[in-house]
Structure formats: C-alpha cells, structure tokens
Design a protein around this motif. Structure first.
Motif, PDB file in Angstrom:
ATOM      1  N   GLU A  84       0.832  -1.196   0.000  1.00 15.34           N
ATOM      2  CA  GLU A  84       0.000   0.000   0.000  1.00 15.34           C
ATOM      3  C   GLU A  84       0.866   1.245   0.000  1.00 15.34           C
ATOM      4  O   GLU A  84       1.908   1.301   0.664  1.00 15.34           O
ATOM      5  N   PHE A  85       0.439   2.240  -0.757  1.00 18.34           N
ATOM      6  CA  PHE A  85       1.129   3.531  -0.772  1.00 18.34           C
ATOM      7  C   PHE A  85       0.077   4.621  -0.916  1.00 18.34           C
ATOM      8  O   PHE A  85      -0.742   4.587  -1.828  1.00 18.34           O
ATOM      9  N   TYR A  86       0.086   5.552   0.006  1.00 16.58           N
ATOM     10  CA  TYR A  86      -0.858   6.670   0.004  1.00 16.58           C
ATOM     11  C   TYR A  86      -2.306   6.182  -0.155  1.00 16.58           C
ATOM     12  O   TYR A  86      -3.099   6.753  -0.905  1.00 16.58           O
ATOM     13  N   GLY A  87      -2.607   5.076   0.534  1.00 14.78           N
ATOM     14  CA  GLY A  87      -3.992   4.589   0.572  1.00 14.78           C
ATOM     15  C   GLY A  87      -4.415   3.738  -0.621  1.00 14.78           C
ATOM     16  O   GLY A  87      -5.592   3.389  -0.731  1.00 14.78           O
ATOM     17  N   ARG A  88      -3.487   3.417  -1.506  1.00 16.61           N
ATOM     18  CA  ARG A  88      -3.841   2.566  -2.658  1.00 16.61           C
ATOM     19  C   ARG A  88      -2.879   1.382  -2.737  1.00 16.61           C
ATOM     20  O   ARG A  88      -1.723   1.497  -2.353  1.00 16.61           O
ATOM     21  N   GLU A  89      -3.390   0.275  -3.282  1.00 15.59           N
ATOM     22  CA  GLU A  89      -2.545  -0.915  -3.444  1.00 15.59           C
ATOM     23  C   GLU A  89      -1.775  -0.833  -4.751  1.00 15.59           C
ATOM     24  O   GLU A  89      -2.369  -0.571  -5.804  1.00 15.59           O
ATOM     25  N   PHE A  90      -0.473  -1.083  -4.678  1.00 14.85           N
ATOM     26  CA  PHE A  90       0.374  -1.139  -5.874  1.00 14.85           C
ATOM     27  C   PHE A  90       0.975  -2.525  -6.011  1.00 14.85           C
ATOM     28  O   PHE A  90       1.433  -3.099  -5.024  1.00 14.85           O
ATOM     29  N   GLU A  91       0.959  -3.026  -7.248  1.00 17.18           N
ATOM     30  CA  GLU A  91       1.692  -4.260  -7.509  1.00 17.18           C
ATOM     31  C   GLU A  91       3.179  -3.967  -7.367  1.00 17.18           C
ATOM     32  O   GLU A  91       3.662  -2.940  -7.851  1.00 17.18           O
ATOM     33  N   VAL A  92       3.903  -4.850  -6.688  1.00 15.54           N
ATOM     34  CA  VAL A  92       5.365  -4.751  -6.637  1.00 15.54           C
ATOM     35  C   VAL A  92       5.965  -6.114  -6.922  1.00 15.54           C
ATOM     36  O   VAL A  92       5.306  -7.140  -6.769  1.00 15.54           O
ATOM     37  N   GLY A  93       7.203  -6.115  -7.362  1.00  8.77           N
ATOM     38  CA  GLY A  93       7.905  -7.366  -7.652  1.00  8.77           C
ATOM     39  C   GLY A  93       9.380  -7.077  -7.755  1.00  8.77           C
ATOM     40  O   GLY A  93       9.805  -5.919  -7.587  1.00  8.77           O
ATOM     41  N   ASP A  94      10.137  -8.129  -8.061  1.00  5.36           N
ATOM     42  CA  ASP A  94      11.593  -8.033  -8.072  1.00  5.36           C
ATOM     43  C   ASP A  94      12.176  -6.803  -8.768  1.00  5.36           C
ATOM     44  O   ASP A  94      13.220  -6.319  -8.383  1.00  5.36           O
ATOM     45  N   GLY A  95      11.517  -6.343  -9.818  1.00  2.75           N
ATOM     46  CA  GLY A  95      12.100  -5.267 -10.624  1.00  2.75           C
ATOM     47  C   GLY A  95      11.937  -3.873 -10.057  1.00  2.75           C
ATOM     48  O   GLY A  95      12.444  -2.908 -10.653  1.00  2.75           O
ATOM     49  N   VAL A  96      11.230  -3.719  -8.945  1.00  2.00           N
ATOM     50  CA  VAL A  96      10.994  -2.361  -8.424  1.00  2.00           C
ATOM     51  C   VAL A  96      11.254  -2.260  -6.924  1.00  2.00           C
ATOM     52  O   VAL A  96      11.102  -3.231  -6.172  1.00  2.00           O
ATOM     53  N   LEU A  97      11.610  -1.046  -6.523  1.00  2.00           N
ATOM     54  CA  LEU A  97      11.752  -0.728  -5.107  1.00  2.00           C
ATOM     55  C   LEU A  97      10.372  -0.868  -4.444  1.00  2.00           C
ATOM     56  O   LEU A  97       9.359  -0.539  -5.048  1.00  2.00           O
ATOM     57  N   ILE A  98      10.354  -1.330  -3.213  1.00  2.00           N
ATOM     58  CA  ILE A  98       9.104  -1.419  -2.469  1.00  2.00           C
ATOM     59  C   ILE A  98       8.755  -0.021  -1.961  1.00  2.00           C
ATOM     60  O   ILE A  98       9.584   0.621  -1.316  1.00  2.00           O
ATOM     61  N   PRO A  99       7.558   0.492  -2.268  1.00  2.00           N
ATOM     62  CA  PRO A  99       7.210   1.838  -1.789  1.00  2.00           C
ATOM     63  C   PRO A  99       7.340   1.933  -0.268  1.00  2.00           C
ATOM     64  O   PRO A  99       6.972   1.003   0.449  1.00  2.00           O
ATOM     65  N   ARG A 100       7.883   3.069   0.189  1.00  2.00           N
ATOM     66  CA  ARG A 100       8.124   3.234   1.622  1.00  2.00           C
ATOM     67  C   ARG A 100       7.307   4.393   2.170  1.00  2.00           C
ATOM     68  O   ARG A 100       7.059   5.359   1.442  1.00  2.00           O
TER      69      ARG A 100
END
Ligand code: GLN
Length: 284
Positions: A84-100
């Motif tokens: 979750e980032f700023y109240g919304r769900e984002f897909e994440v995976g190996d290729g991207v930084l995990i939102p903080r």
C-alpha cells in the motif's frame, strides 16, 4: 495399516492452528497472518472469522512455501506481490523498489506546491509508478509523465496504471529526463537511487532483494541526484520546482547542489522520524 493422517504430517487442522503454526515458524504473527491469508486468497479479517474451519492441504503447502521464502529474507511485499502507498494498493515485484512510508512525504509536499491547475509533472525513476500514479489520481488536472530506465519496472508501472485507472499518465523509458523532448515541466519529482556503494545498509533486510539500480548511486550515493539537478535546471519551466527524496545525511549536500545550479527557495523537509528526507528548489 492406517493411512497417514494430516495431524501426523504436522499439518494444522484448522485455520486458527495454521496461523499459530506459521507464526511460530516466523516468530512473527502479523507476517504469518498476511502470508496465510495470501495463500488462501482471503484477507486477514477472514482468518479470524474462520479460525475453526479446516484448512486444505494444498493451501497449507502454499503457505509453508511463502513462510520458507520469508525465512530466507524475501520481503513480505514481494511475497504478497503488493504494497500500500498513500492509501492505494500497488503491484510490486523483483524489478521495483518497495514503496516506503517516507516517500509519502514527497506526495504531501508536492500536493501543497503552488502549481498551475494543469501542471506538467514528471516523476523520474518511477519504479512501480507509485509517485506518478498517486499524483495523477490526487490531482486529475495535472499532466503526469513518468520515466524509468528499467523495462522491467515500466512493465509493473503499466499494470499499476491500468489497475488504478490512471490512463492519462505517460510512461516513458529512458534515463532521468532524457525521454522528454521539448517538454518543460512545472514539477520534477523523484525518489532516485541515493545509497552509497558498499553502504552496510545494503546487506540488511528487504534492500538485499531490491534492484541495485533503484538503490545505489556511486561512491557517495549522489551520482544520480547530481545528474538530475543538472538536467532539471535545463528542462524545468520558469518557476518550476524540483523535489527530491534523499538519504538521511544528504540534505546539506543536496541544498548545495541546488544552489550551485541557481535554484532558489531551497528548503529541506523532515519525515515522521524527524530526518531531513526531502529537498525542494525552484527555478527563477
Ligand atoms: N530509502 C531507501 C533505503 O533506505 C533507499 C531508497 C532509494 O535509494 N531511493 O533503503
């Protein structure tokens, strides 16, 4: 001979026992609940409402595999495939930084800037797209573009754009502002790589699994920020802003870089931990 029962295999009989079992393996209850819920394609609240239900062997095996990967250090966000980032769900995976969470500060500040109603905004090094897509959804009048050098990251950003319905956001492949031709943004915003090569922090926790290109920027961690300041000084519209997230000890250095490039109204902002984490400058 009797067939082997699930109890003999050490398999928990119920959802509730599965939580306890996974939590004991991880030494962590919240993560155990998240991983089990994911294996069951349910949410955490469901686990509580169904604690007495039997658990299917196949689901428990899937949960154990997630637990095993977690024990090897793989980030929970990658195991769940989302954050979750700023109240919304984002897909994440190996290729991207995990939102903080500290990156949400960047959003808060951007939303308070005195920008035109139809501001042109570029998120540099967008990764999952969390900054660009959040800004576009919070300010539907803004024309939001995002760049990333990584095709793998852009593929994830594309899926997040679709999932969140932020179709107007332009996703462009390339280094920093280079994909922008004859565009003079009112805001350049970025959470660039800013960790120094060899920083011991890189050998700990989630960052071990995150893409180095999204984290590391030369011997002092400032290589990408230096280049971004130069490119932004040339590209920004008159009065345009550059807003950058940086390391806990880089605020002074980033202010100097902005001064040297003739930015004004330079200011750093503290995150919830009281650390100067974000610095802003304006073009004259
Ligand atoms: N904040 C991240 C960390 O400390 C680094 C993110 C980045 O380099 N942009 O791990």
């Amino acid at each position: 001979m009797q067939s082997t029962t699930s109890a003999e295999c050490g398999m928990p009989a119920t959802i509730g026992r599965a939580v306890t079992n996974a939590a004991a393996r991880l030494g962590e209850r919240l993560e155990a609940e998240l991983l089990l819920a994911h294996a069951l394609e349910r949410d955490r609240a469901w686990l509580y409402a169904h604690a007495g239900d039997p658990i299917e062997a196949e689901r428990w095996r899937a949960c154990l595999e997630l637990v095993r990967q977690r024990q090897c250090g793989r980030p929970v966000a990658y195991l769940l495939g989302q954050r979750e980032f700023y109240g919304r769900e984002f897909e994440v995976g190996d290729g991207v930084l995990i939102p903080r969470p500290e990156t949400e500060l960047l959003i808060d500040i951007a939303l308070q800037l005195p920008l035109p109603e139809q501001a042109r905004v570029v998120d540099v090094g967008t990764g999952s797209g969390c900054i660009a897509l959040t800004l576009a959804l919070e300010r539907p009048g803004w024309q939001v573009m995002a760049t990333d050098i990584s095709a793998e990251a852009l593929a994830i950003a594309h899926r997040n754009r679709k999932w969140l319905g932020a179709d107007a956001v332009e996703l462009l492949r390339g280094n920093l502002l280079e994909p922008l031709v004859n565009i003079h943004p009112d805001l350049v915003i970025s959470n660039p790589p800013y960790v120094a090569e060899g920083d011991p922090h890189l050998a700990r926790g989630d960052v071990r699994f995150e893409p180095q290109t999204a984290l590391v920027a030369g011997s002092d961690g400032l290589d990408v920020i230096r280049e971004l300041v130069q490119q932004s000084a040339r590209a920004l519209a008159a009065g345009g802003c550059l807003l950058i997230e940086h390391g806990h000890d880089q605020a002074g250095e980033v202010r100097h870089l902005l001064q040297a490039a003739d930015f004004h109204a330079i200011a750093s902002h503290r995150d919830l931990a009281g650390i100067e984490r974000v610095t802003l400058g304006r073009r004259t």
